[in-house]
Design a protein around this motif. Structure first.
Motif, PDB file in Angstrom:
ATOM      1  N   ILE A   1      -4.247  18.934  64.054  1.00 53.10           N
ATOM      2  CA  ILE A   1      -3.152  18.927  62.937  1.00 53.10           C
ATOM      3  C   ILE A   1      -2.616  20.217  62.727  1.00 53.10           C
ATOM      4  CG2 ILE A   1      -2.611  18.380  60.499  1.00 53.10           C
ATOM      5  CD1 ILE A   1      -4.907  16.042  60.615  1.00 53.10           C
ATOM      6  N   ALA A   2      -3.344  21.054  62.466  1.00 49.89           N
ATOM      7  CA  ALA A   2      -2.738  22.479  62.440  1.00 49.89           C
ATOM      8  C   ALA A   2      -2.028  22.902  63.513  1.00 49.89           C
ATOM      9  CB  ALA A   2      -4.024  23.530  62.091  1.00 49.89           C
ATOM     10  N   MET A   3      -2.343  22.601  64.727  1.00 47.04           N
ATOM     11  CA  MET A   3      -1.617  23.039  65.835  1.00 47.04           C
ATOM     12  C   MET A   3      -0.348  22.278  65.912  1.00 47.04           C
ATOM     13  SD  MET A   3      -3.158  25.477  67.686  1.00 47.04           S
ATOM     14  CE  MET A   3      -3.603  26.155  66.018  1.00 47.04           C
ATOM     15  N   LEU A   4      -0.097  21.055  65.550  1.00 48.62           N
ATOM     16  CA  LEU A   4       0.909  20.483  65.519  1.00 48.62           C
ATOM     17  C   LEU A   4       1.993  21.163  64.629  1.00 48.62           C
ATOM     18  CD1 LEU A   4      -0.201  16.621  65.722  1.00 48.62           C
ATOM     19  CD2 LEU A   4       1.261  17.703  67.192  1.00 48.62           C
ATOM     20  N   ARG A   5       1.412  21.498  63.357  1.00 50.43           N
ATOM     21  CA  ARG A   5       2.045  22.248  62.325  1.00 50.43           C
ATOM     22  C   ARG A   5       2.519  23.597  62.786  1.00 50.43           C
ATOM     23  NH1 ARG A   5      -1.132  19.622  57.221  1.00 50.43           N
ATOM     24  NH2 ARG A   5       0.108  17.760  57.085  1.00 50.43           N
ATOM     25  N   LYS A   6       1.696  24.343  63.472  1.00 49.03           N
ATOM     26  CA  LYS A   6       2.140  25.742  63.788  1.00 49.03           C
ATOM     27  C   LYS A   6       2.824  25.834  64.798  1.00 49.03           C
ATOM     28  CE  LYS A   6      -0.288  29.853  65.317  1.00 49.03           C
ATOM     29  NZ  LYS A   6      -1.763  30.317  65.709  1.00 49.03           N
ATOM     30  N   ARG A   7       3.024  24.937  65.743  1.00 49.04           N
ATOM     31  CA  ARG A   7       3.891  24.799  66.749  1.00 49.04           C
ATOM     32  C   ARG A   7       5.128  24.113  66.779  1.00 49.04           C
ATOM     33  NH1 ARG A   7      -0.128  25.021  72.141  1.00 49.04           N
ATOM     34  NH2 ARG A   7      -1.646  26.617  71.343  1.00 49.04           N
ATOM     35  N   GLY A   8       5.388  23.769  65.465  1.00 49.87           N
ATOM     36  CA  GLY A   8       6.611  23.022  65.120  1.00 49.87           C
ATOM     37  C   GLY A   8       6.987  21.776  66.068  1.00 49.87           C
ATOM     38  N   ALA A   9       5.679  20.883  66.071  1.00 47.65           N
ATOM     39  CA  ALA A   9       5.867  19.863  66.880  1.00 47.65           C
ATOM     40  C   ALA A   9       6.794  18.782  66.206  1.00 47.65           C
ATOM     41  CB  ALA A   9       4.718  18.941  67.185  1.00 47.65           C
ATOM     42  N   ARG A  10       7.853  18.049  66.998  1.00 45.71           N
ATOM     43  CA  ARG A  10       8.809  17.349  66.377  1.00 45.71           C
ATOM     44  C   ARG A  10       8.112  15.856  66.105  1.00 45.71           C
ATOM     45  NH1 ARG A  10      14.384  17.575  69.363  1.00 45.71           N
ATOM     46  NH2 ARG A  10      14.954  16.242  67.552  1.00 45.71           N
TER      47      ARG A  10
END
Length: 299
Positions: free
Chosen positions: A44-53
């Motif tokens: 979840i943190a990586m999805l938010r950090k990398r701006g996943a659409r």
């Protein structure tokens, strides 16, 4: 177990983002059996950090972990699973008496079943089964019309952790199963027989051989797709699975909002497919109408 696909923690590269109204990031269904989400907070943190659409992150707990382990919104999913102890237990305690009758009938009819090599001969036989009819179970059959080369490509995936089981009648391939396995369970795919030999109980014979393989490799579970699909409830396929020893095992599937739209979408059920939100009675009526439509086209 000496071999099989090792499960591993999920990474961002394992995820795909799908959905028109609500963008959902998840491990593709075809790979969920081999990728564990041990640490959802990290993903979840990586999805938010990398701006996943993506608006929502979704994952499930793999068999046999049935008790919810994470503090997120979840809904119950399910699989058809058989607890493997021994072939003797399966045939004497787990199957319906009619299955034992079918297995005796299979022996009298001269059916044989065993592990086979994924070679040109098997691929040619699979092609004959796939191209026997364009309609199966009242709908267009997804594998109809596929070339030998396409079948070889599609069914050689995960070859290092798979075996094929074939049923023959007088040297003719009349059915097959592909077993792909990890340390936890073996998953059946294919699981199809020729309609021209529908009077021969090859399916139960194939399942029995799969149970024997799991016993020999000390694989504790055998899975066979879902027990129920969507909200249409149990059907004839569910009955078939139950008669052959499979049970409905419920597993939590989690939904974690990643955006404001994700929170709103989950509240209003936008993460569910439209067809899964139809009342069961309406869905069954539509399925019957679909079957009649394709039956008329064939006629």
């Amino acid at each position: 177990m000496a071999f099989g696909l090792p499960t591993r923690p999920a990474t961002l590269s394992d995820l795909e983002v799908t959905g028109r109204f609500l963008r959902i990031a998840r491990v593709p269904e075809s790979r969920e059996d081999y990728v564990d989400v041990h640490n959802p907070e990290y993903v979840i943190a990586m999805l938010r950090k990398r701006g996943a659409r993506a608006d929502v992150f979704s994952f499930w707990q793999r068999l046999p972990e049935t008790t919810p382990q994470f503090p997120y919104k979840f809904e119950w999913d399910n699989v058809a699973a058989l607890r493997v102890t021994s072939y003797d237990d399966w045939i004497s305690k787990q199957v319906h008496p009619s299955v034992r009758t079918k297995l005796r009938k299979a022996a009298r009819m001269g059916l044989t079943v065993d592990l086979v090599t994924f070679d040109d001969k098997l691929i040619s036989g699979i092609s004959e089964i796939f191209n026997e009819t364009p309609i199966r179970q009242g709908r267009p059959y997804e594998h109809y019309g596929k070339s030998v080369d396409q079948i070889r490509k599609d069914w050689s995936v995960d070859a290092e952790a798979s075996v094929f089981i074939a049923a023959h009648h007088e040297q003719e391939l009349i059915g097959f199963v592909k077993l792909t396995f990890t340390e936890r369970y073996a998953e059946m795919s294919g699981t199809i027989c020729k309609l021209a030999h529908r009077n021969k109980p090859a399916m139960s014979l194939l399942i029995g051989r799969a149970v024997q393989f799991c016993e020999a490799q000390r694989i504790p579970w055998l899975s066979y797709g879902k027990f129920e699909y969507g909200n249409k409830g149990e059907d004839s396929l569910s009955d078939f699975k139950r008669y052959n020893g499979f049970e409905k095992v419920q597993l939590p599937r989690y939904y974690v909002p990643l955006s404001l739209y994700g929170r709103i979408g989950l509240k209003f059920g936008l993460h569910r497919r439209l067809r899964d939100q139809l009342p069961t009675s309406i869905k069954r009526t539509l399925l019957r109408l679909r079957s009649r439509f394709y039956a008329r086209r064939r006629g």
